[in-house]
Motif scaffolding. Structure first.
Motif, PDB file in Angstrom:
ATOM      1  N   GLY A   1     -20.120  -2.570 -22.209  1.00  0.00           N
ATOM      2  CA  GLY A   1     -18.912  -2.727 -21.352  1.00  0.00           C
ATOM      3  C   GLY A   1     -18.834  -4.061 -20.344  1.00  0.00           C
ATOM      4  O   GLY A   1     -19.732  -4.993 -20.542  1.00  0.00           O
ATOM      5  N   LEU A   2     -17.475  -4.379 -20.074  1.00  0.00           N
ATOM      6  CA  LEU A   2     -17.333  -5.767 -19.528  1.00  0.00           C
ATOM      7  C   LEU A   2     -17.994  -5.708 -18.096  1.00  0.00           C
ATOM      8  O   LEU A   2     -18.180  -6.991 -17.605  1.00  0.00           O
ATOM      9  CB  LEU A   2     -15.681  -5.669 -19.231  1.00  0.00           C
ATOM     10  CG  LEU A   2     -15.076  -7.125 -19.111  1.00  0.00           C
ATOM     11  CD1 LEU A   2     -15.193  -7.946 -20.269  1.00  0.00           C
ATOM     12  CD2 LEU A   2     -13.661  -6.879 -18.799  1.00  0.00           C
ATOM     13  N   GLN A   3     -18.342  -4.606 -17.445  1.00  0.00           N
ATOM     14  CA  GLN A   3     -18.923  -4.597 -16.327  1.00  0.00           C
ATOM     15  C   GLN A   3     -20.321  -5.281 -16.524  1.00  0.00           C
ATOM     16  O   GLN A   3     -21.180  -5.721 -15.509  1.00  0.00           O
ATOM     17  CB  GLN A   3     -19.087  -3.310 -15.626  1.00  0.00           C
ATOM     18  CG  GLN A   3     -19.889  -2.286 -16.668  1.00  0.00           C
ATOM     19  CD  GLN A   3     -19.999  -0.730 -16.333  1.00  0.00           C
ATOM     20  OE1 GLN A   3     -19.336  -0.556 -15.305  1.00  0.00           O
ATOM     21  NE2 GLN A   3     -20.862  -0.028 -16.832  1.00  0.00           N
ATOM     22  N   LEU A   4     -20.894  -5.285 -17.576  1.00  0.00           N
ATOM     23  CA  LEU A   4     -22.288  -5.828 -17.801  1.00  0.00           C
ATOM     24  C   LEU A   4     -22.152  -7.267 -17.910  1.00  0.00           C
ATOM     25  O   LEU A   4     -23.368  -7.890 -17.995  1.00  0.00           O
ATOM     26  CB  LEU A   4     -22.872  -5.079 -19.006  1.00  0.00           C
ATOM     27  CG  LEU A   4     -23.084  -3.636 -19.263  1.00  0.00           C
ATOM     28  CD1 LEU A   4     -23.464  -3.222 -20.592  1.00  0.00           C
ATOM     29  CD2 LEU A   4     -24.001  -3.224 -18.132  1.00  0.00           C
TER      30      LEU A   4
ATOM     31  N   ARG B   1     -18.311 -13.571 -20.615  1.00  0.00           N
ATOM     32  CA  ARG B   1     -17.373 -12.995 -21.693  1.00  0.00           C
ATOM     33  C   ARG B   1     -17.163 -13.724 -22.944  1.00  0.00           C
ATOM     34  O   ARG B   1     -16.847 -14.905 -22.709  1.00  0.00           O
ATOM     35  CB  ARG B   1     -16.135 -12.702 -20.918  1.00  0.00           C
ATOM     36  CG  ARG B   1     -16.109 -11.951 -19.661  1.00  0.00           C
ATOM     37  CD  ARG B   1     -14.964 -11.511 -18.993  1.00  0.00           C
ATOM     38  NE  ARG B   1     -15.121 -10.664 -17.695  1.00  0.00           N
ATOM     39  CZ  ARG B   1     -14.060 -10.203 -17.075  1.00  0.00           C
ATOM     40  NH1 ARG B   1     -12.757 -10.601 -17.424  1.00  0.00           N
ATOM     41  NH2 ARG B   1     -14.253  -9.474 -16.027  1.00  0.00           N
ATOM     42  N   ASP B   2     -17.428 -13.129 -23.909  1.00  0.00           N
ATOM     43  CA  ASP B   2     -17.403 -13.758 -25.183  1.00  0.00           C
ATOM     44  C   ASP B   2     -16.750 -12.981 -26.351  1.00  0.00           C
ATOM     45  O   ASP B   2     -17.752 -11.978 -26.975  1.00  0.00           O
ATOM     46  CB  ASP B   2     -18.768 -14.414 -25.710  1.00  0.00           C
ATOM     47  CG  ASP B   2     -18.489 -15.483 -26.768  1.00  0.00           C
ATOM     48  OD1 ASP B   2     -17.599 -15.481 -27.486  1.00  0.00           O
ATOM     49  OD2 ASP B   2     -19.499 -16.080 -26.886  1.00  0.00           O
ATOM     50  N   ALA B   3     -15.688 -12.775 -26.552  1.00  0.00           N
ATOM     51  CA  ALA B   3     -14.928 -11.896 -27.408  1.00  0.00           C
ATOM     52  C   ALA B   3     -15.398 -12.066 -28.750  1.00  0.00           C
ATOM     53  O   ALA B   3     -15.274 -11.219 -29.722  1.00  0.00           O
ATOM     54  CB  ALA B   3     -13.354 -11.819 -27.431  1.00  0.00           C
ATOM     55  N   CYS B   4     -15.708 -13.416 -29.032  1.00  0.00           N
ATOM     56  CA  CYS B   4     -16.128 -13.583 -30.592  1.00  0.00           C
ATOM     57  C   CYS B   4     -17.593 -13.107 -30.787  1.00  0.00           C
ATOM     58  O   CYS B   4     -17.620 -12.925 -31.885  1.00  0.00           O
ATOM     59  CB  CYS B   4     -16.200 -15.243 -30.680  1.00  0.00           C
ATOM     60  SG  CYS B   4     -14.387 -15.965 -30.648  1.00  0.00           S
ATOM     61  N   ARG B   5     -18.312 -13.159 -29.873  1.00  0.00           N
ATOM     62  CA  ARG B   5     -19.871 -12.891 -30.092  1.00  0.00           C
ATOM     63  C   ARG B   5     -20.120 -11.252 -29.598  1.00  0.00           C
ATOM     64  O   ARG B   5     -21.180 -10.861 -30.204  1.00  0.00           O
ATOM     65  CB  ARG B   5     -20.909 -13.759 -29.594  1.00  0.00           C
ATOM     66  CG  ARG B   5     -20.644 -15.149 -30.255  1.00  0.00           C
ATOM     67  CD  ARG B   5     -21.907 -15.880 -29.819  1.00  0.00           C
ATOM     68  NE  ARG B   5     -22.162 -15.916 -28.457  1.00  0.00           N
ATOM     69  CZ  ARG B   5     -22.991 -15.613 -27.612  1.00  0.00           C
ATOM     70  NH1 ARG B   5     -24.139 -14.681 -28.346  1.00  0.00           N
ATOM     71  NH2 ARG B   5     -23.292 -15.541 -26.531  1.00  0.00           N
TER      72      ARG B   5
ATOM     73  N   PRO C   1     -23.855  -6.238 -24.811  1.00  0.00           N
ATOM     74  CA  PRO C   1     -22.774  -6.795 -25.517  1.00  0.00           C
ATOM     75  C   PRO C   1     -23.010  -8.066 -26.211  1.00  0.00           C
ATOM     76  O   PRO C   1     -22.613  -8.357 -27.024  1.00  0.00           O
ATOM     77  CB  PRO C   1     -21.414  -6.519 -24.680  1.00  0.00           C
ATOM     78  CG  PRO C   1     -22.108  -6.692 -23.156  1.00  0.00           C
ATOM     79  CD  PRO C   1     -23.143  -5.919 -23.190  1.00  0.00           C
ATOM     80  N   LEU C   2     -23.995  -8.770 -25.510  1.00  0.00           N
ATOM     81  CA  LEU C   2     -24.485 -10.014 -25.794  1.00  0.00           C
ATOM     82  C   LEU C   2     -26.169  -9.944 -26.149  1.00  0.00           C
ATOM     83  O   LEU C   2     -26.665 -10.798 -26.380  1.00  0.00           O
ATOM     84  CB  LEU C   2     -24.169 -11.096 -25.222  1.00  0.00           C
ATOM     85  CG  LEU C   2     -22.767 -11.275 -24.745  1.00  0.00           C
ATOM     86  CD1 LEU C   2     -22.731 -12.522 -23.783  1.00  0.00           C
ATOM     87  CD2 LEU C   2     -22.117 -11.924 -25.979  1.00  0.00           C
TER      88      LEU C   2
END
Length: 381
Positions: A95-98, A104-108, A68-69
């Motif tokens: 996934g959030l689990q990662l 946690r960065d919903a913007c990126r 995700p990042l």
């Protein structure tokens, strides 16, 4: 006696297959001659891919993708060769689990890795893709996934946008001419249990953004950015699907799947039940045992025990739940086909202890249920 064992996974403890195995061991100690049918289940969230692969004797494959990042992660995906069906679980790649809580960065965060998994499925010759979108860390309206599959996005200066939902506010030109043409030949089904639109008070950013790290101000900025992206998509595609129920699922992944791939939306538990053959397994059964980590009023919102109970009810088969914990409002499920529910632990115990001892605890509860059933006069077989 025929007993169907159809549990979900117990998060941070056992897979659905592991839960089913433990329950079966416990039952067999009381009913050694019983016909035990194991159907590992899931509801579209984490564990869906593993449950389907286990139930369908499929193949588990893996691929290194962008997390995700943008960090490299090894993501699994499932392959059912006979039907050329790929099972892709978004949580594996995006996934959030990662991510740790501070990451946690919903913007990126981006869905690019999920697009890479879809690409791998296309390379394998998939004709059907089941996309389970629970547990995402993203809020980019599926734009990262689209990039991985050939869509390009530019700002007013002609530079390609950086990834993430917030960057979509600067989108000036959308080029979908490079979208992988093989997608047009694939049946895409999104396993999702929410009906949120893309934008607005009930949209992806407002409802799910905070749990992915977005502040109140960022929620507003993300909602605007996703709306701006939807404007460009509507202009490019000639249709606007942002208000279609489910397009806000997984930070807007539902939107990209619907707009660019004509995806069909189905409750996750229905998809898994169909592939696992639950309907056929329940026919002629004397009892169904299901379960999940936490059994409470939220289970009514399409979680595994609720879905299993709906199938069993059609065949007048009683259903018993074994859960890690029984939470507030679980009694409401008694009006929806659940006949009894039991907590996993047998005394004061920490969550860590319960997770570590889940298998023997499941065996013990299954034995208790079998003994109680036997005392009630149910014939043994």
């Amino acid at each position: 006696m025929k007993i169907v064992i159809a549990p979900d996974s117990f998060k941070d403890s056992l897979s659905a297959e592991g839960v089913a195995d433990a329950i079966a061991l416990g039952l067999a100690q009381v009913w050694p001659d019983a016909h035990l049918v194991k159907c590992p289940m899931a509801d579209g969230g984490e564990g869906t891919m593993e449950a389907i692969v286990a139930a369908c004797a499929g193949e588990l494959r893996s691929l290194q993708v962008r997390g995700p990042l943008a960090e490299p992660v090894h993501a699994g995906w499932g392959w059912l060769a006979d039907s050329r069906t790929a099972i892709i679980e978004m949580a594996q790649a995006s996934g959030l689990q990662l991510l740790g809580l501070a990451q946690r960065d919903a913007c990126r965060s981006s869905t690019y890795g999920t697009g890479q998994l879809i690409g791998a499925a296309l390379d394998a010759g998939a004709r059907r893709i089941i996309l389970a979108i629970g547990g995402s860390a993203t809020n980019d309206a599926g734009s990262g996934m689209l990039r991985a599959l050939g869509v390009r996005m530019f700002d007013a200066q002609g530079a390609e946008l950086v990834e993430g939902g917030l960057a979509l506010a600067r989108l000036a030109r959308l080029d979908a001419s490079g979208l992988d043409p093989r997608l047009a030949q694939v049946q895409l089904e999104v396993a999702a249990d929410v009906d949120n639109p893309l934008c607005g008070a009930n949209g992806a950013s407002a409802i799910f953004g905070p749990q992915k790290g977005a502040s109140a101000g960022q929620v507003q900025a993300l909602d605007h950015a996703l709306g701006h992206f939807a404007d460009h998509c509507a202009q490019c595609l000639g249709q606007d699907v942002r208000d279609f129920p489910g397009c806000g699922a997984a930070g807007g992944m539902g939107f990209a799947a619907k707009a660019f791939m004509q995806a069909a939306f189905r409750p996750g538990i229905e998809v898994v039940a169909e592939l696992a053959g639950l309907e056929q397994a329940v026919q002629g059964a004397d009892l169904v045992i299901t379960g999940e980590g936490r059994f409470d009023a939220q289970t009514l919102r399409g979680k595994t025990p609720f879905g299993v109970a709906r199938v069993a009810r059609r065949h007048a088969v009683p259903v018993v739940v074994i859960a890690g914990t029984l939470g507030e409002g679980y009694e409401q499920l008694y009006a929806h086909g659940i006949d009894a529910a039991f907590a996993l632990t047998n005394g004061p115990m920490s969550l860590e202890q319960a997770c570590a001892q889940a298998a023997p605890l499941l065996q013990a509860r299954a034995q208790d249920i079998a003994r109680l059933w036997r005392c009630a006069g149910t014939p043994q077989g």
